[in-house]
Design a protein around this motif. Structure first.
Motif, PDB file in Angstrom:
ATOM      1  N   GLU A  69      30.462   4.742 -45.598  1.00 55.88           N
ATOM      2  CA  GLU A  69      29.794   4.699 -44.309  1.00 55.88           C
ATOM      3  C   GLU A  69      30.787   4.121 -43.204  1.00 55.88           C
ATOM      4  N   GLU A  70      30.727   4.574 -42.000  1.00 55.07           N
ATOM      5  CA  GLU A  70      31.659   4.093 -41.083  1.00 55.07           C
ATOM      6  C   GLU A  70      31.318   2.647 -40.856  1.00 55.07           C
ATOM      7  N   GLY A  71      30.008   2.358 -40.804  1.00 50.57           N
ATOM      8  CA  GLY A  71      29.577   0.819 -40.518  1.00 50.57           C
ATOM      9  C   GLY A  71      30.177  -0.129 -41.603  1.00 50.57           C
ATOM     10  N   ASP A  72      30.479   0.283 -42.952  1.00 48.97           N
ATOM     11  CA  ASP A  72      30.883  -0.553 -43.782  1.00 48.97           C
ATOM     12  C   ASP A  72      32.193  -0.760 -43.586  1.00 48.97           C
ATOM     13  N   ILE A  73      32.965   0.237 -43.268  1.00 48.89           N
ATOM     14  CA  ILE A  73      34.402   0.152 -43.079  1.00 48.89           C
ATOM     15  C   ILE A  73      34.516  -0.948 -41.667  1.00 48.89           C
ATOM     16  N   GLN A  74      33.880  -0.602 -40.650  1.00 45.93           N
ATOM     17  CA  GLN A  74      34.067  -1.312 -39.207  1.00 45.93           C
ATOM     18  C   GLN A  74      33.997  -2.784 -39.517  1.00 45.93           C
ATOM     19  N   SER A  75      33.156  -3.138 -40.476  1.00 44.29           N
ATOM     20  CA  SER A  75      33.243  -4.618 -40.522  1.00 44.29           C
ATOM     21  C   SER A  75      34.457  -5.324 -41.337  1.00 44.29           C
ATOM     22  N   MET A  76      34.959  -4.369 -41.980  1.00 43.74           N
ATOM     23  CA  MET A  76      36.364  -4.994 -42.786  1.00 43.74           C
ATOM     24  C   MET A  76      37.610  -4.426 -42.148  1.00 43.74           C
ATOM     25  N   LEU A  77      37.513  -3.422 -41.155  1.00 46.28           N
ATOM     26  CA  LEU A  77      38.779  -2.966 -40.575  1.00 46.28           C
ATOM     27  C   LEU A  77      39.844  -3.902 -40.195  1.00 46.28           C
ATOM     28  N   LEU A  78      39.573  -4.693 -39.547  1.00 45.57           N
ATOM     29  CA  LEU A  78      40.640  -5.654 -39.108  1.00 45.57           C
ATOM     30  C   LEU A  78      41.412  -6.312 -40.328  1.00 45.57           C
ATOM     31  N   HIS A  79      40.342  -6.945 -41.052  1.00 42.91           N
ATOM     32  CA  HIS A  79      40.798  -7.738 -42.237  1.00 42.91           C
ATOM     33  C   HIS A  79      41.796  -6.868 -43.182  1.00 42.91           C
ATOM     34  N   ILE A  80      41.346  -5.672 -43.399  1.00 44.60           N
ATOM     35  CA  ILE A  80      42.243  -4.757 -44.308  1.00 44.60           C
ATOM     36  C   ILE A  80      43.706  -4.437 -43.537  1.00 44.60           C
ATOM     37  N   ALA A  81      43.652  -4.209 -42.402  1.00 45.01           N
ATOM     38  CA  ALA A  81      44.748  -3.841 -41.764  1.00 45.01           C
ATOM     39  C   ALA A  81      45.684  -5.124 -41.637  1.00 45.01           C
ATOM     40  N   ILE A  82      45.338  -6.302 -41.249  1.00 40.82           N
ATOM     41  CA  ILE A  82      46.353  -7.347 -41.366  1.00 40.82           C
ATOM     42  C   ILE A  82      46.800  -7.587 -42.836  1.00 40.82           C
ATOM     43  N   ARG A  83      45.614  -7.533 -43.737  1.00 40.60           N
ATOM     44  CA  ARG A  83      46.197  -7.744 -45.147  1.00 40.60           C
ATOM     45  C   ARG A  83      47.268  -7.005 -45.590  1.00 40.60           C
ATOM     46  N   ILE A  84      47.349  -5.662 -45.241  1.00 40.76           N
ATOM     47  CA  ILE A  84      48.175  -4.484 -45.810  1.00 40.76           C
ATOM     48  C   ILE A  84      49.611  -4.539 -45.146  1.00 40.76           C
ATOM     49  N   ARG A  85      49.634  -5.176 -43.840  1.00 41.48           N
ATOM     50  CA  ARG A  85      50.649  -5.164 -43.134  1.00 41.48           C
ATOM     51  C   ARG A  85      51.953  -5.655 -43.658  1.00 41.48           C
ATOM     52  N   PRO A  86      52.019  -6.777 -44.335  1.00 35.60           N
ATOM     53  CA  PRO A  86      53.184  -7.170 -45.060  1.00 35.60           C
ATOM     54  C   PRO A  86      53.882  -6.230 -46.070  1.00 35.60           C
ATOM     55  N   PHE A  87      52.942  -5.308 -46.651  1.00 38.21           N
ATOM     56  CA  PHE A  87      53.303  -4.637 -47.729  1.00 38.21           C
ATOM     57  C   PHE A  87      54.341  -3.161 -47.097  1.00 38.21           C
ATOM     58  N   PHE A  88      54.206  -3.216 -45.595  1.00 41.07           N
ATOM     59  CA  PHE A  88      55.374  -2.037 -45.004  1.00 41.07           C
ATOM     60  C   PHE A  88      56.527  -2.383 -45.529  1.00 41.07           C
ATOM     61  N   ASP A  89      57.155  -3.611 -45.451  1.00 45.24           N
ATOM     62  CA  ASP A  89      58.440  -3.964 -45.827  1.00 45.24           C
ATOM     63  C   ASP A  89      58.578  -4.389 -47.193  1.00 45.24           C
ATOM     64  N   SER A  90      57.678  -4.176 -48.307  1.00 44.53           N
ATOM     65  CA  SER A  90      57.958  -4.343 -49.678  1.00 44.53           C
ATOM     66  C   SER A  90      59.074  -3.725 -50.100  1.00 44.53           C
ATOM     67  N   GLU A  91      59.879  -4.604 -51.219  1.00 43.82           N
ATOM     68  CA  GLU A  91      60.885  -4.092 -51.729  1.00 43.82           C
ATOM     69  C   GLU A  91      60.427  -2.897 -52.811  1.00 43.82           C
ATOM     70  N   GLN A  92      59.182  -2.771 -53.002  1.00 41.33           N
ATOM     71  CA  GLN A  92      58.627  -1.823 -54.101  1.00 41.33           C
ATOM     72  C   GLN A  92      58.264  -0.597 -53.168  1.00 41.33           C
ATOM     73  N   PRO A  93      58.755   0.618 -53.303  1.00 42.34           N
ATOM     74  CA  PRO A  93      58.398   1.854 -52.404  1.00 42.34           C
ATOM     75  C   PRO A  93      57.086   2.259 -52.773  1.00 42.34           C
ATOM     76  N   ASP A  94      56.539   2.036 -53.860  1.00 39.52           N
ATOM     77  CA  ASP A  94      55.228   2.561 -54.080  1.00 39.52           C
ATOM     78  C   ASP A  94      54.411   1.677 -53.256  1.00 39.52           C
ATOM     79  N   LEU A  95      54.450   0.363 -52.879  1.00 39.78           N
ATOM     80  CA  LEU A  95      53.716  -0.577 -52.084  1.00 39.78           C
ATOM     81  C   LEU A  95      53.802  -0.052 -50.731  1.00 39.78           C
ATOM     82  N   ARG A  96      55.199   0.145 -50.365  1.00 39.72           N
ATOM     83  CA  ARG A  96      55.370   0.740 -48.874  1.00 39.72           C
ATOM     84  C   ARG A  96      54.602   1.846 -48.733  1.00 39.72           C
ATOM     85  N   ARG A  97      54.824   2.788 -49.550  1.00 38.13           N
ATOM     86  CA  ARG A  97      54.161   4.104 -49.229  1.00 38.13           C
ATOM     87  C   ARG A  97      52.645   3.993 -49.261  1.00 38.13           C
TER      88      ARG A  97
END
Length: 266
Positions: A91-119
């Motif tokens: 449901e879009e409403g379920d995602i909306q409430s957590m959208l910002l938290h998830i986006a901030i949480r995953i951001r550091p993985f963009f530069d991870s040494e592990q390619p699977d985490l980056r991808r």
């Protein structure tokens, strides 16, 4: 089993889902990881049930990303991969409430040494953009925070990460309020098309400085961070990125540039 629709026929789904959720507190990292994989497989086996249990499944994935006893990020990786599978059925409403938290949480993985985490983190970020309409300004800020990283990782040494960046940028384009930039991402970042990176970045920077000239210093500072990147192609791309930004900025915006900082590369 959860990957198969047979769980519906056997009326096992709720029981198995509760068992998988309970395993999230298991002492073994591998068990916690596999529990999330099982929950993510509901998207394949019982997609119509994902909506009903969306809040519970989403909470499990977010908890997995926040797993503190996961030195190799196996649980976080599975949480990101599984959430990408579940997103289309939540449901879009379920995602909306957590959208910002998830986006901030995953951001550091963009530069991870592990390619699977980056991808996986970059693909998930691209998928999250589908839900940004309701809180566009807040998520637009997250797009701006990740933009330099995504553009630089088009030079990533791993082809699967490059493909993920192309996907994420194509998804971000329509939410950036710049038609020229959106068209560039859609036309030049197709998986079946080779990219002339220098020419592409020259045009991207032209659109960025036309649409967001006030962003110049912020974009430069983010690029400076990558002067020390472990990946040589990304280290090379960062000063080129800055050069094209300065080339295309209007003269009255040049005061944003700290020349001493730029020359020292820090």
């Amino acid at each position: 089993l959860l990957n198969s629709n047979v769980v519906n026929d056997l009326i096992l789904l709720e029981t198995m889902m509760d068992n998988m959720t309970g395993r999230q507190k298991d002492a073994c990292v591998l068990v916690r990881m596999l529990a999330l994989r099982g929950l993510g497989n509901i998207a394949s086996g019982s997609p119509e049930k994902v909506r009903k249990h969306g809040a519970k499944l989403l909470a499990s994935m977010v908890n997995g990303m926040d797993d503190k006893d996961d030195p190799h990020n196996l649980v976080a990786l599975e949480a990101m991969s599984s959430l990408s599978k579940l997103l289309d059925h939540l449901e879009e409403g379920d995602i909306q409430s957590m959208l910002l938290h998830i986006a901030i949480r995953i951001r550091p993985f963009f530069d991870s040494e592990q390619p699977d985490l980056r991808r996986s983190s970059i693909v998930l970020f691209g998928n999250l953009t589908k839900f940004s309409q309701g809180d566009c300004e807040v998520f637009f800020e997250q797009i701006l925070n990740g933009l330099v990283t995504l553009l630089l990782h088009l030079q990533d040494p791993k082809p699967e990460v490059v493909k993920a960046c192309k996907f994420a940028l194509r998804m971000c384009g329509p939410h950036m309020g710049c038609e020229g930039l959106c068209d560039m991402f859609l036309n030049h970042l197709r998986d079946d098309r080779s990219l002339h990176y220098g020419e592409f970045m020259n045009n991207v920077c032209k659109h960025l400085m036309q649409s967001y000239p006030e962003m110049l210093n912020r974009l430069i500072l983010t690029n400076l961070f990558y002067f020390k990147s472990n990946w040589v192609d990304i280290r090379a791309a960062a000063p080129m990125f800055i050069g094209f930004l300065v080339l295309h900025v209007d003269e009255d915006q040049c005061h944003q540039v700290d020349l001493d900082q730029l020359i020292s590369g820090e």
